[in-house]
Write an enzyme that holds these catalytic residues in place. Structure first.
Site, PDB file in Angstrom:
ATOM      1  N   ASN A  45       0.847  -1.197   0.000  1.00 53.22           N
ATOM      2  CA  ASN A  45       0.000   0.000   0.000  1.00 53.22           C
ATOM      3  C   ASN A  45       0.880   1.244   0.000  1.00 53.22           C
ATOM      4  O   ASN A  45       1.960   1.279   0.606  1.00 53.22           O
ATOM      5  CB  ASN A  45      -0.998   0.001   1.160  1.00 53.22           C
ATOM      6  CG  ASN A  45      -0.377  -0.128   2.535  1.00 53.22           C
ATOM      7  OD1 ASN A  45       0.679  -0.742   2.704  1.00 53.22           O
ATOM      8  ND2 ASN A  45      -1.028   0.430   3.533  1.00 53.22           N
ATOM      9  N   ILE A  46       0.400   2.255  -0.720  1.00 52.56           N
ATOM     10  CA  ILE A  46       1.139   3.505  -0.884  1.00 52.56           C
ATOM     11  C   ILE A  46       0.179   4.637  -0.523  1.00 52.56           C
ATOM     12  O   ILE A  46      -0.747   4.934  -1.288  1.00 52.56           O
ATOM     13  CB  ILE A  46       1.660   3.652  -2.327  1.00 52.56           C
ATOM     14  CG1 ILE A  46       2.505   2.439  -2.724  1.00 52.56           C
ATOM     15  CG2 ILE A  46       2.473   4.944  -2.466  1.00 52.56           C
ATOM     16  CD1 ILE A  46       2.844   2.349  -4.208  1.00 52.56           C
ATOM     17  N   GLU A  47       0.377   5.207   0.666  1.00 48.18           N
ATOM     18  CA  GLU A  47      -0.555   6.238   1.133  1.00 48.18           C
ATOM     19  C   GLU A  47      -0.148   7.619   0.623  1.00 48.18           C
ATOM     20  O   GLU A  47       0.915   7.800   0.025  1.00 48.18           O
ATOM     21  CB  GLU A  47      -0.624   6.188   2.670  1.00 48.18           C
ATOM     22  CG  GLU A  47      -1.172   4.847   3.134  1.00 48.18           C
ATOM     23  CD  GLU A  47      -1.493   4.780   4.614  1.00 48.18           C
ATOM     24  OE1 GLU A  47      -1.005   5.630   5.390  1.00 48.18           O
ATOM     25  OE2 GLU A  47      -2.241   3.850   4.986  1.00 48.18           O
ATOM     26  N   CYS A  56      -4.053   0.731  -2.578  1.00 48.97           N
ATOM     27  CA  CYS A  56      -3.905  -0.499  -1.795  1.00 48.97           C
ATOM     28  C   CYS A  56      -2.824  -1.410  -2.397  1.00 48.97           C
ATOM     29  O   CYS A  56      -2.525  -1.331  -3.589  1.00 48.97           O
ATOM     30  CB  CYS A  56      -5.206  -1.280  -1.770  1.00 48.97           C
ATOM     31  SG  CYS A  56      -6.510  -0.548  -0.787  1.00 48.97           S
ATOM     32  N   GLU A  58      -3.024  -4.559  -3.109  1.00 52.07           N
ATOM     33  CA  GLU A  58      -3.553  -5.441  -4.164  1.00 52.07           C
ATOM     34  C   GLU A  58      -3.584  -4.726  -5.505  1.00 52.07           C
ATOM     35  O   GLU A  58      -3.210  -5.269  -6.537  1.00 52.07           O
ATOM     36  CB  GLU A  58      -4.974  -5.902  -3.801  1.00 52.07           C
ATOM     37  CG  GLU A  58      -5.069  -6.698  -2.518  1.00 52.07           C
ATOM     38  CD  GLU A  58      -5.323  -5.825  -1.292  1.00 52.07           C
ATOM     39  OE1 GLU A  58      -4.731  -4.728  -1.191  1.00 52.07           O
ATOM     40  OE2 GLU A  58      -6.105  -6.251  -0.430  1.00 52.07           O
ATOM     41  N   CYS A  96     -10.632  -2.960  -4.427  1.00 54.37           N
ATOM     42  CA  CYS A  96      -9.696  -3.977  -4.932  1.00 54.37           C
ATOM     43  C   CYS A  96     -10.447  -5.200  -5.455  1.00 54.37           C
ATOM     44  O   CYS A  96     -10.061  -5.788  -6.470  1.00 54.37           O
ATOM     45  CB  CYS A  96      -8.702  -4.371  -3.841  1.00 54.37           C
ATOM     46  SG  CYS A  96      -7.510  -3.059  -3.494  1.00 54.37           S
TER      47      CYS A  96
HETATM   48  N1  THU Z   1      -5.207  -1.464   2.553  1.00 51.27           N
HETATM   49  C1  THU Z   1      -4.645  -2.265   1.599  1.00 51.27           C
HETATM   50  O1  THU Z   1      -3.589  -1.947   1.057  1.00 51.27           O
HETATM   51  N2  THU Z   1      -5.287  -3.405   1.286  1.00 51.27           N
HETATM   52  C2  THU Z   1      -6.379  -3.897   1.933  1.00 51.27           C
HETATM   53  O2  THU Z   1      -6.817  -4.984   1.622  1.00 51.27           O
HETATM   54  C3  THU Z   1      -7.004  -3.123   3.009  1.00 51.27           C
HETATM   55  C4  THU Z   1      -6.473  -1.764   3.203  1.00 51.27           C
HETATM   56  C5  THU Z   1      -4.488  -0.249   2.964  1.00 51.27           C
HETATM   57  C6  THU Z   1      -5.066   1.057   2.539  1.00 51.27           C
HETATM   58  C7  THU Z   1      -4.492   1.991   3.585  1.00 51.27           C
HETATM   59  O3  THU Z   1      -3.183   2.359   3.200  1.00 51.27           O
HETATM   60  C8  THU Z   1      -4.391   1.132   4.828  1.00 51.27           C
HETATM   61  O4  THU Z   1      -4.418  -0.207   4.379  1.00 51.27           O
HETATM   62  C9  THU Z   1      -5.493   1.361   5.836  1.00 51.27           C
HETATM   63  O5  THU Z   1      -6.737   1.290   5.236  1.00 51.27           O
END
Ligand code: THU
Length: 140
Positions: A45-47, A56, A58, A96
């Site tokens: 995940n890249i915020e 996300c 995925e 996703c």
């Molecule tokens: N996130 C994912 O990368 N995949 C998931 O299946 C659930 C949520 C990430 C998004 C965000 O960066 C962090 O988790 C919290 O929601």
């Protein structure tokens, strides 16, 4: 899919989780996507400071794969959690699941939700996204 492949995907997802950029949620997610051609694409995940711009793990893996010419997939492993190591299963978010529905046959694509190599569950996309809307719905 055999157990060896499941474990390889979980291990890869755990490796990619280390690259998670999550300074806002501190929730670190890793994914490993297996193409029907045998290629494996990792993602994290890249915020973003503009929260909705977050991607996300995925989708990172899917977009890497498609951008490199792979469009058919067998399975994805997902690991996530706020701690040093994941402690619970991490299910893919709705967005996703929708991206998966674009490229995968719902009753064939396997989603491996893992805590680690000893503790995981495997579900089909059809189980996680019943009555999904996909490309076939637009066929006329
Ligand atoms: N996130 C994912 O990368 N995949 C998931 O299946 C659930 C949520 C990430 C998004 C965000 O960066 C962090 O988790 C919290 O929601």
């Amino acid at each position: 899919m055999n157990k060896e492949t499941e474990l390889m995907l979980i291990k890869t997802a755990l490796e990619y989780r280390k690259h998670s950029y999550s300074p806002y949620s501190h929730f670190k997610v890793g994914a490993a996507l297996l193409g029907k051609n045998g290629r494996v694409f990792g993602g994290c995940n890249i915020e973003n400071a503009g929260y909705s711009s977050t991607n996300c793990a995925e989708r990172t893996a899917f977009f890497k794969a498609v951008s490199e010419g792979t469009r058919e997939f067998e399975a994805i492993a997902i690991v996530g959690g706020a701690g040093e190591e994941p402690s619970e299963l991490c299910a893919p978010c709705g967005v996703c699941r929708q991206v998966m529905a674009e490229f995968c046959k719902a009753d064939e694509f396997s989603i491996i939700m893992a805590v680690n190599e000893e503790n995981y569950e495997v579900h089909t996309l059809a189980e996680l996204l019943p009555y999904g809307f996909g490309p076939a719905n637009l066929d006329t």
